[in-house]
Motif scaffolding. Sequence first.
Motif, mmCIF file in Angstrom:
data_model
loop_
_atom_site.group_PDB
_atom_site.id
_atom_site.type_symbol
_atom_site.label_atom_id
_atom_site.label_comp_id
_atom_site.label_asym_id
_atom_site.label_seq_id
_atom_site.Cartn_x
_atom_site.Cartn_y
_atom_site.Cartn_z
ATOM 1 N N PRO A 155 0.816 -1.223 0.000
ATOM 2 C CA PRO A 155 0.000 0.000 0.000
ATOM 3 C C PRO A 155 0.848 1.271 0.000
ATOM 4 N N VAL A 156 2.009 1.225 0.672
ATOM 5 C CA VAL A 156 2.883 2.397 0.690
ATOM 6 C C VAL A 156 3.494 2.618 -0.689
ATOM 7 N N PHE A 157 3.876 1.534 -1.377
ATOM 8 C CA PHE A 157 4.399 1.657 -2.734
ATOM 9 C C PHE A 157 3.352 2.289 -3.652
ATOM 10 N N VAL A 158 2.114 1.809 -3.544
ATOM 11 C CA VAL A 158 1.043 2.357 -4.385
ATOM 12 C C VAL A 158 0.837 3.840 -4.079
ATOM 13 N N ALA A 159 0.833 4.182 -2.788
ATOM 14 C CA ALA A 159 0.682 5.587 -2.411
ATOM 15 C C ALA A 159 1.837 6.417 -2.946
ATOM 16 N N TYR A 160 3.029 5.837 -2.982
ATOM 17 C CA TYR A 160 4.189 6.570 -3.500
ATOM 18 C C TYR A 160 3.994 6.948 -4.968
ATOM 19 N N GLY A 161 3.286 6.105 -5.727
ATOM 20 C CA GLY A 161 3.012 6.438 -7.125
ATOM 21 C C GLY A 161 2.280 7.751 -7.275
ATOM 22 N N PHE A 162 1.475 8.116 -6.274
ATOM 23 C CA PHE A 162 0.784 9.412 -6.279
ATOM 24 C C PHE A 162 1.637 10.493 -5.608
ATOM 25 N N LEU A 163 2.283 10.138 -4.514
ATOM 26 C CA LEU A 163 3.083 11.123 -3.782
ATOM 27 C C LEU A 163 4.228 11.667 -4.622
ATOM 28 N N CYS A 164 4.864 10.794 -5.422
ATOM 29 C CA CYS A 164 6.030 11.234 -6.193
ATOM 30 C C CYS A 164 5.659 12.243 -7.266
ATOM 31 N N GLN A 165 4.387 12.317 -7.636
ATOM 32 C CA GLN A 165 3.950 13.307 -8.620
ATOM 33 C C GLN A 165 3.568 14.634 -7.966
ATOM 34 N N ARG A 166 3.540 14.656 -6.635
ATOM 35 C CA ARG A 166 3.113 15.859 -5.913
ATOM 36 C C ARG A 166 4.212 16.454 -5.039
#
Length: 441
Positions: free
Chosen positions: A298-309
């Motif tokens: 779940p943290v990896f998936v969240a990182y996919g969004f966080l890294c764009q912000r």
Amino acid sequence: MTGEALAVEETVAVEAASAVLAPDRRRLGLYFFAGLLMLLVNVGDPAAGLTNIPVSFFLKNRLHMPADQLAVFQLWTGVPLFFALAFGFLRDRWSPMGAGDRGHLILFGLATALAYAVLAFLPPSYAVLMAGIILATATFQVVMGAGTGLISTVGQQQAMAGRMGVLLSVAVVTPQLVSYLAGGLLSDSLEGAGAGDAARTMFLAAAAIMVGVALTGVARPRALFEAAVVERPATHVLEDLRRLARHWPIYPVVMIQILWQFGPAAGIVLQYHMSDDLHGTDFQWGLWNAVFLGSFVPVFVAYGFLCQRFRLRGLLWVGFGLAVFQMAPLLFVHSATGAILAAIPMGVIGGLGQAALTDLAIRSAPRGLQGTMMLLFGTSIFYVSSRFGNILGADIYAHAGGFTVAVWATIAVYALILPVLLLVPKRLISTRDGEALEIAQ
């Protein structure tokens, strides 16, 4: 740096610039085929895939190997992993049959499948397992170099290093999660009278997976293989080695990875602590690993969004600031069930740092040597550090204070990562995913 090298770098830069950003409608196919390829590759990995956990249980339970002897076995079978950067360098410089990464996937995927097939029909003795796993591990490294090198190139050229890093991370964790869940159950078969049949089924399944990898190379899905311009250096091999050695951005990544994977309280020591001190079963050890790895996802998936912000700089500092204390929950548990529950916050705590580090590794790779860089980072350094961490941890566990001392030693090692972050070139961590990235030649 010589004039010849500069000329080559200019050529590489022009070729890289010719890679056209994939339109949004094609990126779904890119994610799908890249994910499928890396899932197959990681399931077939002799060191961390389908066969790894059952083999370790077989050695521990049927051959009655203590922790230090199992660590030595893994050290020897890990020799090809320690030199994986050489296999990555082979990927970067050689294009078998003129087919580039497709050729590597086909040729070495089939070679690894053959090694597994031979293991399937030999008795699962110590000598046979060691020789067969060393051979399969060696041929497999070129396959891994082709897959990770291709995806690293896509990440750089398509301005999506963070998202490609997430894809690589999930593709690594998912097969391990399944392997740990099934490994404890399969170990019962490997211990009984049907050990030969169970081993044959396991190795034949791994061979079939590697045939699937080869077929992916044959199929050549356009969404994946046309998303990047893969550069084949035209310089002498020594010039490429000098270029790699002079490429400063790789050094902080290597130092962080060495510290991050050198966990004396992880790996073999934790396995023996679970079984001997906490009286856990083989299945509970497999379940612990599955819960731990599953908590990363779940943290990896969240990182996919966080890294764009958020810029990578902030994600690295927050991620590793938390990761220092990843092992701390184990200091407060006194049962196998408690350890399994502690695996949840441990995975969550470490997930952000791991995802950010993979992002940084992709950004740091020198052009034309992406396969070398990713195997140096994800394989050579990973296994050198973790296997020698096992050696130290086993010694601490047996002779110098036990599991608690090993945990505190791990926390101290992780704390050393923070000052290394100051050495990362600022230009590599000052952008978000999707923004133009200046990559050193």
